[in-house]
Structure formats: C-alpha cells, structure tokens
Scaffold this motif. Structure first.
Motif, short mmCIF file in Angstrom:
data_model
loop_
_atom_site.label_atom_id
_atom_site.label_comp_id
_atom_site.label_asym_id
_atom_site.label_seq_id
_atom_site.Cartn_x
_atom_site.Cartn_y
_atom_site.Cartn_z
N ALA A 231 0.83 -1.21 0.00
CA ALA A 231 0.00 0.00 0.00
C ALA A 231 0.86 1.25 0.00
CB ALA A 231 -0.93 -0.01 1.21
N ILE A 232 1.95 1.25 0.78
CA ILE A 232 2.83 2.42 0.83
C ILE A 232 3.52 2.63 -0.51
CG2 ILE A 232 4.97 3.28 1.86
CD1 ILE A 232 4.04 2.10 4.51
N ILE A 233 3.95 1.54 -1.16
CA ILE A 233 4.60 1.67 -2.47
C ILE A 233 3.66 2.28 -3.49
CG2 ILE A 233 5.51 0.35 -4.42
CD1 ILE A 233 6.73 -1.59 -2.40
N ILE A 234 2.44 1.75 -3.55
CA ILE A 234 1.46 2.25 -4.53
C ILE A 234 1.15 3.72 -4.28
CG2 ILE A 234 -0.90 2.00 -5.37
CD1 ILE A 234 -0.65 -0.99 -4.73
N ARG A 235 0.91 4.07 -3.03
CA ARG A 235 0.55 5.45 -2.71
C ARG A 235 1.74 6.39 -2.87
NH1 ARG A 235 -1.37 8.75 -3.95
NH2 ARG A 235 -1.92 10.61 -2.82
N MET A 236 2.94 5.92 -2.56
CA MET A 236 4.12 6.76 -2.71
C MET A 236 4.38 7.09 -4.18
SD MET A 236 8.08 5.79 -1.88
CE MET A 236 8.05 4.74 -3.35
N LEU A 237 4.25 6.10 -5.05
CA LEU A 237 4.46 6.35 -6.48
C LEU A 237 3.45 7.36 -7.01
CD1 LEU A 237 5.19 2.74 -7.78
CD2 LEU A 237 6.82 4.58 -7.37
N ASP A 238 2.23 7.29 -6.53
CA ASP A 238 1.22 8.25 -6.99
C ASP A 238 1.44 9.63 -6.38
OD1 ASP A 238 -1.29 8.56 -8.54
OD2 ASP A 238 -2.09 9.12 -6.59
N ALA A 239 1.93 9.69 -5.14
CA ALA A 239 2.15 10.98 -4.49
C ALA A 239 3.26 11.77 -5.17
CB ALA A 239 2.47 10.78 -3.02
N PHE A 240 4.25 11.08 -5.74
CA PHE A 240 5.32 11.78 -6.46
C PHE A 240 4.79 12.52 -7.68
CE2 PHE A 240 8.65 9.40 -4.19
CZ PHE A 240 9.60 10.39 -4.08
N LYS A 241 3.61 12.15 -8.16
CA LYS A 241 3.05 12.78 -9.35
C LYS A 241 2.11 13.93 -9.03
CE LYS A 241 1.22 9.04 -10.95
NZ LYS A 241 0.48 8.12 -11.85
N VAL A 242 2.13 14.43 -7.81
CA VAL A 242 1.19 15.48 -7.43
C VAL A 242 1.40 16.69 -8.34
CG1 VAL A 242 2.78 16.35 -5.66
CG2 VAL A 242 0.33 16.88 -5.53
N PHE A 243 0.32 17.17 -8.91
CA PHE A 243 0.37 18.31 -9.82
C PHE A 243 -0.91 19.12 -9.76
CE2 PHE A 243 -0.75 20.06 -13.99
CZ PHE A 243 0.32 20.92 -14.20
N GLU A 244 -2.06 18.45 -9.74
CA GLU A 244 -3.34 19.13 -9.91
C GLU A 244 -3.63 20.11 -8.79
OE1 GLU A 244 -2.87 15.92 -10.03
OE2 GLU A 244 -3.68 15.07 -11.90
N TYR A 245 -3.35 19.74 -7.53
CA TYR A 245 -3.63 20.64 -6.42
C TYR A 245 -2.82 21.93 -6.54
CZ TYR A 245 -5.06 16.11 -4.46
OH TYR A 245 -5.62 14.88 -4.27
N VAL A 246 -1.54 21.76 -6.87
CA VAL A 246 -0.67 22.94 -7.01
C VAL A 246 -1.12 23.81 -8.17
CG1 VAL A 246 1.71 23.68 -7.41
CG2 VAL A 246 1.25 21.69 -5.96
N TYR A 247 -1.46 23.18 -9.27
CA TYR A 247 -1.89 23.93 -10.45
C TYR A 247 -3.20 24.67 -10.19
CZ TYR A 247 -3.22 24.97 -15.26
OH TYR A 247 -3.61 25.61 -16.42
N ALA A 248 -4.12 24.04 -9.49
CA ALA A 248 -5.45 24.64 -9.28
C ALA A 248 -5.46 25.68 -8.17
CB ALA A 248 -6.47 23.54 -8.95
N ILE A 249 -4.53 25.59 -7.22
CA ILE A 249 -4.62 26.45 -6.03
C ILE A 249 -3.50 27.49 -5.98
CG2 ILE A 249 -4.68 26.48 -3.52
CD1 ILE A 249 -5.72 23.60 -3.62
N THR A 250 -2.25 27.06 -5.96
CA THR A 250 -1.16 27.97 -5.62
C THR A 250 -0.26 28.32 -6.80
OG1 THR A 250 0.30 26.15 -4.99
CG2 THR A 250 -1.11 27.08 -3.28
N ARG A 251 -0.25 27.50 -7.86
CA ARG A 251 0.67 27.69 -8.99
C ARG A 251 2.13 27.77 -8.50
NH1 ARG A 251 -2.23 29.10 -13.72
NH2 ARG A 251 -4.28 28.14 -13.42
#
Length: 305
Positions: A231-251
């Motif tokens: 579970a940690i491996i799957i979630r960690m790999l996806d967390a490295f791809k975070v983009f949408e929150y930053v793009y939509a909120i803070t840029r």
C-alpha cells in the motif's frame, strides 16, 4: 466430412499466412496489443529520453543540438530544481505517513461489527472518486482566507485568522488536501488486508488474555506487513506525481513554497519551452522513484520469506 475438410483447409491456410508473415497464430493475436504498447508507451519514453540528451527548445526547433548529459549536469547547479525536489519529498513523506496512520486506524475501526458499517464505508470511500483538479478547486474556495467557510468558522470560534495558503502553511495545506482525498485508498487496501487475516492467532491470543494493543502490535502488524508495504509503495508512487492541487490552487506559490517537481517540470517545459531540461528532470524523478520502489520491494520480498 465436407465440414471437416473445410475446417482443416481454413486452418492450413491460416497457418500458411502466419508462416508467410513469420508469426505463429498466438503471436498474431498478441501483435496488435504489442504495437499499441509501443505506440503509447515505449516510443514516448524513448523519444523523451532522446530529448533529454539534446538542447531541445520549442522556440528553436531548427537548432536542436546534442549535449549528452549536459542537461543532467546542469541540474546539479539548478537551485530551483532542488527546491522543487525538497518540496516533493516533504509532501510525499508527510502525505503518505498521515494517510497510512489514518487509513490503518479507520480500517481497524471498520473491521469491527459496527451499526451501519457498510454506510460508513461507502461515505469514507467517496473522496477518492473525485478528480484531483476538482478537489483542488473545491479546497481553493473552502480554504480561502476571505471567502472560505473553514477560515470563517475558525475566526468565529477562536477569533484568529488563518491563511491556509500563506508562506508558512501552503505546502502543509496541500498535504492535508491530499490526505483528505487519498486516505480512503489506503483504507480500502488495509481493510481488505485485515479481512483476509486468519482468525486462529487472534482467538488464541484472546484466550491467553492478550489486550487489544498487544494483538495489534504482535499479531496484526506482523501479518499485515506485506500488505502495508504494498500500500505504501502504490501510494508513494502516486504521491510523487502530485500536480493538480498545485496547479489549481497555488501555482507553486507563494514564492516557491509549493513548487513540487511535477509543476516545476511543467513550468520549465511548457512555459519556458526548455523541453530538453524538462525531460532530464522527469528522468531523474523516474530514477528516484525506481530506486525507492526497488528498496521497498526488496524489503517486501525479504519479509515474505
């Protein structure tokens, strides 16, 4: 007899066509999928790696020059790249840790016979079905210091004003948004693991007088270790791809407080058009996630022995 002759004729003709193309019948069935995989996965990977070895700028496509590892070497002196990588690692560590702790706690709670347990499960799993860009836009208004309902409630109850997207809290607010959306994913995996555990060790421990915490520490966690690591491996790999929150909120702001590596790659490649440098950044991120995955998978296999 005529039908048998006709079927044997068709089979022999199909084998003749297959031999004519140099492929047996099973390989002919797999060939369309292989071509599709090459078109949508392998070719983009190879092309992006080729781009990372060149001075490839979208505004100067007539002047593409081979620089070898120059783009990679330039990253060592790129302060913005290391700031983005530090923000990303901070985000991944905090988000995945909180999601695991909350997900495991909720899984233990929902594993018991509670009234309306199925209703609670359905409600808790809802956030993970919302698209991340919609979640980002939603929290952009919910946490707005002037218009948001959450800052208004905090001011009404405590008399203090909290700037959720200010320099001190912006990155941690992004972490909390990710925790809100993806804790249900961790809950789903861990709850499925809990329900697959054998009952005999727990019944024996209960007969011996073990407390609930002792059973969790000495029975549940050791038995759940492979599932937890997966579970940690799957979630960690996806967390490295975070983009949408930053793009939509803070840029990436304020300043560079929330500029994670994916947003930095987007900014370098599609706003400054330096595709070679952006591709090199992307491949360093691939290398980092690959190394972390190898370490965790090795640990998982070692625990499974």
């Amino acid at each position: 007899m005529s039908e048998l002759y006709r079927s044997s004729t068709n089979t022999s003709s199909g084998e003749g066509q297959a031999s004519r193309w140099g492929l047996s019948f099973p390989y002919r069935l797999v060939a369309p999928l292989a071509f599709l995989l090459i078109a949508v996965l392998i070719y983009p990977l190879l092309f992006s790696f080729w781009v990372s070895l060149h001075d490839y700028t979208l505004t100067r496509l007539n002047d593409v020059r081979f620089v070898g590892i120059g783009n990679y070497a330039r990253l060592l002196r790129n302060a913005d790249y290391w700031v983005a990588m530090r923000n990303t690692l901070t985000f991944v560590i905090l988000a995945v840790s909180l999601e695991f702790l909350l997900g495991f706690g909720l899984a233990l709670l929902l594993h018991r016979a509670l009234p309306f347990r199925d209703v609670f499960r359905s409600v808790l799993l809802t956030p993970m079905f919302i698209t991340p860009i919609a979640v980002g836009l939603m929290f952009r208004f919910l946490l707005n210091s002037q218009l948001g309902i959450i800052p208004y409630l905090i001011r009404s109850l405590t008399g203090r004003s909290v700037d959720w997207f200010g320099p001190e809290l912006a990155l941690y607010s992004i972490v909390l948004i990710d925790v809100w959306q993806w804790t249900p994913f961790m809950l789903l995996l861990l709850l499925a693991g809990l329900e697959s555990l054998p009952r005999e060790p727990f019944e024996a421990a209960r007969v011996d007088g073990a407390s609930g915490w002792q059973m969790i520490r000495h029975i549940t966690l050791p038995l759940m270790r492979p599932i937890i690591l997966a579970a940690i491996i799957i979630r960690m790999l996806d967390a490295f791809k975070v983009f949408e929150y930053v793009y939509a909120i803070t840029r990436g702001g304020p300043g560079s407080r929330t500029e994670v590596i994916q947003y930095h790659i987007y900014r370098v490649g599609f706003r400054f058009f330096r595709m070679g440098e952006a591709a090199a950044m992307a491949y360093t991120l691939v290398l980092i996630t690959l190394l972390l995955t190898i370490v965790l998978v090795y640990t998982l296999r070692k625990e499974a022995r």
